[in-house]
Design a protein around this motif. Structure first.
Motif, PDB file in Angstrom:
ATOM      1  N   ASN A  53      -0.821   5.067   1.613  1.00 29.88           N
ATOM      2  CA  ASN A  53      -1.771   4.707   2.581  1.00 29.88           C
ATOM      3  C   ASN A  53      -0.701   3.183   3.316  1.00 29.88           C
ATOM      4  O   ASN A  53      -1.406   1.859   3.122  1.00 29.88           O
ATOM      5  CB  ASN A  53      -2.741   4.040   2.290  1.00 29.88           C
ATOM      6  N   TRP A  54       0.482   2.912   2.991  1.00 32.65           N
ATOM      7  CA  TRP A  54       1.491   1.726   3.081  1.00 32.65           C
ATOM      8  C   TRP A  54       1.147   1.140   4.684  1.00 32.65           C
ATOM      9  O   TRP A  54       1.108   0.136   4.773  1.00 32.65           O
ATOM     10  CB  TRP A  54       2.696   1.529   2.782  1.00 32.65           C
ATOM     11  N   ILE A  57       1.239  -9.076  -3.801  1.00 35.67           N
ATOM     12  CA  ILE A  57       1.128  -9.581  -3.045  1.00 35.67           C
ATOM     13  C   ILE A  57       0.643  -9.010  -1.715  1.00 35.67           C
ATOM     14  O   ILE A  57      -0.372  -8.591  -1.342  1.00 35.67           O
ATOM     15  CB  ILE A  57       2.242 -10.354  -1.778  1.00 35.67           C
ATOM     16  N   PHE A  58       1.667  -8.032  -2.011  1.00 40.72           N
ATOM     17  CA  PHE A  58       1.125  -6.642  -0.996  1.00 40.72           C
ATOM     18  C   PHE A  58      -0.508  -5.910  -1.641  1.00 40.72           C
ATOM     19  O   PHE A  58      -1.401  -5.865  -0.594  1.00 40.72           O
ATOM     20  CB  PHE A  58       2.343  -5.148  -0.583  1.00 40.72           C
ATOM     21  N   ASN A 116       8.626   8.066   1.711  1.00 36.97           N
ATOM     22  CA  ASN A 116       9.208   9.088   2.820  1.00 36.97           C
ATOM     23  C   ASN A 116       9.587   8.575   4.452  1.00 36.97           C
ATOM     24  O   ASN A 116       7.470   8.165   4.627  1.00 36.97           O
ATOM     25  CB  ASN A 116       7.900  10.626   2.956  1.00 36.97           C
ATOM     26  N   VAL A 117       9.772   7.996   4.716  1.00 33.09           N
ATOM     27  CA  VAL A 117      10.087   7.203   6.149  1.00 33.09           C
ATOM     28  C   VAL A 117      10.884   8.231   7.452  1.00 33.09           C
ATOM     29  O   VAL A 117      11.703   8.881   6.808  1.00 33.09           O
ATOM     30  CB  VAL A 117      10.778   5.947   6.436  1.00 33.09           C
ATOM     31  N   GLY A 153       3.316   1.884  10.530  1.00 26.80           N
ATOM     32  CA  GLY A 153       2.916   3.064  10.399  1.00 26.80           C
ATOM     33  C   GLY A 153       3.422   3.799  12.115  1.00 26.80           C
ATOM     34  O   GLY A 153       3.084   2.815  13.575  1.00 26.80           O
ATOM     35  N   PRO A 154       2.845   5.203  12.471  1.00 29.57           N
ATOM     36  CA  PRO A 154       2.716   5.585  14.107  1.00 29.57           C
ATOM     37  C   PRO A 154       2.309   4.887  14.635  1.00 29.57           C
ATOM     38  O   PRO A 154       1.685   4.293  15.809  1.00 29.57           O
ATOM     39  CB  PRO A 154       2.789   6.307  14.145  1.00 29.57           C
TER      40      PRO A 154
END
Length: 389
Positions: free
Chosen positions: A226-227, A191-192, A90-91, A254-255
């Motif tokens: 929560n990326w 890693i993330f 969802n982008v 993120g915004p």
């Protein structure tokens, strides 16, 4: 008395690519035309339709004015849709900021998360513009050393050790510049997750992601809810659309991060160039088949380079992928810049010295093969076999 320069900038090395081009001027052409494997640019022209759209936009009065700092809505929407489809995530427009190239995207993201005296982790070898950007801003860097025996991939023990040192962000490039190595999706996920647990930003430069095998999803980092709190993706339209001179890149984040980058961008450039934004907004979906054809062409060039170096004893291709090969040259007693200079002057082959990507890499040269066609690449064995020091 002469006025003084900023000592941080004054002590930086000159831009690497022009120095390599300067060596080429001494080549006499005895073995045929110059073979340029130095700068990472596509060796084919933009699509005619894209050039038409660029021309139309350049003549538009609307595109002559300022646009939104975050980028024109049409391009942000088109790119968000493209990203959402690629990553099955969802982008939306709110996650996208358009910049003037990916180097600017990196600088904006960096300034949003770190200041003078903070520390950012880079890989070793690193992309030289990342390292020099940190230096200019007074931001310290730590190097995550990559082992050629492990295909220049980070190992998690080293990553976790780096994260324990109080860094603000870890910057990665995949597919990698200079090695070409593609980081596996599972490794990027590990890693993330480690960065998120440590409260550290992961800045992932994906300039060359469109040249992965068709249908291959680079990673699944946009899946978790929560990326947006820890991840920044960087991208360049230059390679896929063959428009490096029009300087167009993008940030996906993120915004809250987009809002911070807008503050930086307003002081740096206000908005990215308007005409290429208008043209690429149309091209993203309309030229998808053409982009796939270019992906296949780059794969053919990859295979051609692989075959070329099989015929060159003493030269070792330690990594290969996307746009680059990181090749160990056979002249161990010489600095990589000396080897690259002689290579340009004697046999008309341009490559970037390995030491430009970190002092440990004097035994390497970076070959950017995307800007040479298969026929040209096939001439490399004859050229390099005549090269001696």
């Amino acid at each position: 008395m002469s006025a003084a320069f900023n000592p941080i900038v004054e002590t930086l090395s000159p831009p690497p690519v022009p120095s390599v081009f300067a060596w080429a001027k001494a080549y006499q052409g005895d073995l045929g035309p110059l073979i340029d494997l130095s700068q990472a640019v596509p060796g084919y022209a933009p699509h005619p339709q894209l050039l038409q759209w660029l021309g139309e936009a350049a003549q538009s009065a609307d595109c002559a004015g300022y646009g939104p700092i975050e980028g024109d809505p049409a391009l942000r929407d088109a790119y968000a849709e493209d990203i959402a489809a690629l990553y099955e995530a969802n982008v939306t427009r709110a996650n996208i900021h358009i910049t003037s190239g990916c180097n600017q995207a990196f600088m904006c993201a960096l300034m949003a998360v770190a200041g003078a005296g903070d520390t950012i982790a880079l890989t070793d070898p690193f992309y030289f513009n990342h390292e020099s950007t940190l230096a200019m801003l007074g931001i310290r860097h730590e190097l995550l050393q990559l082992d050629p025996e492990n295909s220049f991939l980070p190992d998690m023990a080293s990553v976790n050790d780096m994260l324990s040192r109080g860094i603000k962000a870890l910057a990665l490039v995949s597919p990698n510049n200079p090695t070409g190595t593609v980081y596996p999706a599972a490794l990027l996920r590990e890693i993330f997750d480690a960065c998120r647990d440590a409260g550290v930003w992961l800045i992932l430069d994906e300039t060359y992601r469109d040249f992965l095998p068709s249908g291959q999803q680079p990673h699944d980092l946009l899946s978790p809810g929560n990326w947006e709190d820890n991840l920044v993706l960087l991208y360049s339209f230059s390679k896929s659309f063959c428009i490096p001179g029009h300087r167009l890149g993008a940030v996906t984040a993120g915004p809250n991060m987009i809002a911070q980058i807008a503050k930086v961008m307003d002081n740096m450039q206000i908005c990215a160039p308007r005409a290429p934004q208008a043209a690429v907004a149309k091209a993203i979906s309309a030229l998808s088949e053409w982009r796939d054809e270019n992906r296949l062409e780059i794969f053919r060039r990859t295979e051609a380079l692989k075959e070329a170096f099989k015929a060159l004893p003493g030269w070792s291709m330690d990594s290969l992928g996307a746009y680059f090969a990181f090749v160990r040259h056979p002249f161990e007693s010489l600095a990589s810049a000396e080897v690259a200079e002689k290579l340009a002057k004697q046999v008309g082959v341009l490559a970037i010295p390995g030491a430009y990507f970190g002092a440990r890499h004097e035994n390497y040269l970076r070959f950017a093969f995307a800007n040479a066609d298969v026929q040209t690449i096939s001439k490399l064995p004859a050229r390099l076999s005549k090269f001696s020091i």
